[in-house]
Design a protein around this motif. Structure first.
Motif, PDB file in Angstrom:
ATOM      1  N   UNK A  43      10.134  -3.117  40.184  1.00 50.88           N
ATOM      2  CA  UNK A  43      11.299  -2.632  40.871  1.00 50.88           C
ATOM      3  C   UNK A  43      12.061  -1.339  40.053  1.00 50.88           C
ATOM      4  N   UNK A  44      12.181  -1.672  38.938  1.00 46.76           N
ATOM      5  CA  UNK A  44      12.979  -0.545  38.087  1.00 46.76           C
ATOM      6  C   UNK A  44      12.127   0.629  38.284  1.00 46.76           C
ATOM      7  N   UNK A  45      10.770   0.714  38.114  1.00 45.06           N
ATOM      8  CA  UNK A  45      10.061   1.606  37.845  1.00 45.06           C
ATOM      9  C   UNK A  45       9.976   2.353  39.217  1.00 45.06           C
ATOM     10  N   UNK A  46       9.986   1.448  40.364  1.00 38.88           N
ATOM     11  CA  UNK A  46      10.064   2.190  41.822  1.00 38.88           C
ATOM     12  C   UNK A  46      11.311   2.877  41.963  1.00 38.88           C
ATOM     13  N   UNK A  47      12.515   2.347  41.521  1.00 39.72           N
ATOM     14  CA  UNK A  47      14.002   2.883  41.799  1.00 39.72           C
ATOM     15  C   UNK A  47      13.694   4.303  40.820  1.00 39.72           C
ATOM     16  N   UNK A  50      11.455   6.745  42.854  1.00 37.06           N
ATOM     17  CA  UNK A  50      12.308   7.333  43.895  1.00 37.06           C
ATOM     18  C   UNK A  50      13.317   8.233  43.539  1.00 37.06           C
ATOM     19  N   UNK A  51      14.040   7.896  42.496  1.00 38.93           N
ATOM     20  CA  UNK A  51      15.472   8.876  42.298  1.00 38.93           C
ATOM     21  C   UNK A  51      14.717  10.128  41.760  1.00 38.93           C
ATOM     22  N   UNK A  52      13.437  10.188  41.013  1.00 41.47           N
ATOM     23  CA  UNK A  52      12.768  11.232  40.403  1.00 41.47           C
ATOM     24  C   UNK A  52      12.490  12.353  41.584  1.00 41.47           C
ATOM     25  N   UNK A  53      11.890  11.713  42.511  1.00 37.75           N
ATOM     26  CA  UNK A  53      11.195  12.532  43.584  1.00 37.75           C
ATOM     27  C   UNK A  53      12.616  13.080  44.363  1.00 37.75           C
TER      28      UNK A  53
END
Length: 60
Positions: A43-47, A50-53
């Motif tokens: 979930x940290x990697x997903x966040x 998403x913030x990078x995108x």
């Protein structure tokens, strides 16, 4: 009053319980800790992604 709701009935029910062995308890505890750590990192990697995108798109 029900038969099981007496000291004799309660002790009979307690004797039916299968208590986990030390090895089973250790194995299950390690599995839960690894599973929780995996999903925490996921979930940290997903966040982060998403913030990078959103930064690349100029939203934030």
């Amino acid at each position: 009053m029900a038969k099981w709701f007496s000291f004799n009935g309660i002790t009979k029910e307690i004797k039916k319980i299968r208590w986990p062995k030390k090895e089973d308890l250790l194995t299950n505890s390690v599995q839960v800790i690894l599973f929780t750590a995996f999903f925490g990192v996921f979930f940290v990697l997903c966040q982060f992604l998403v913030s990078l995108v959103l930064k690349v798109l100029g939203v934030i």
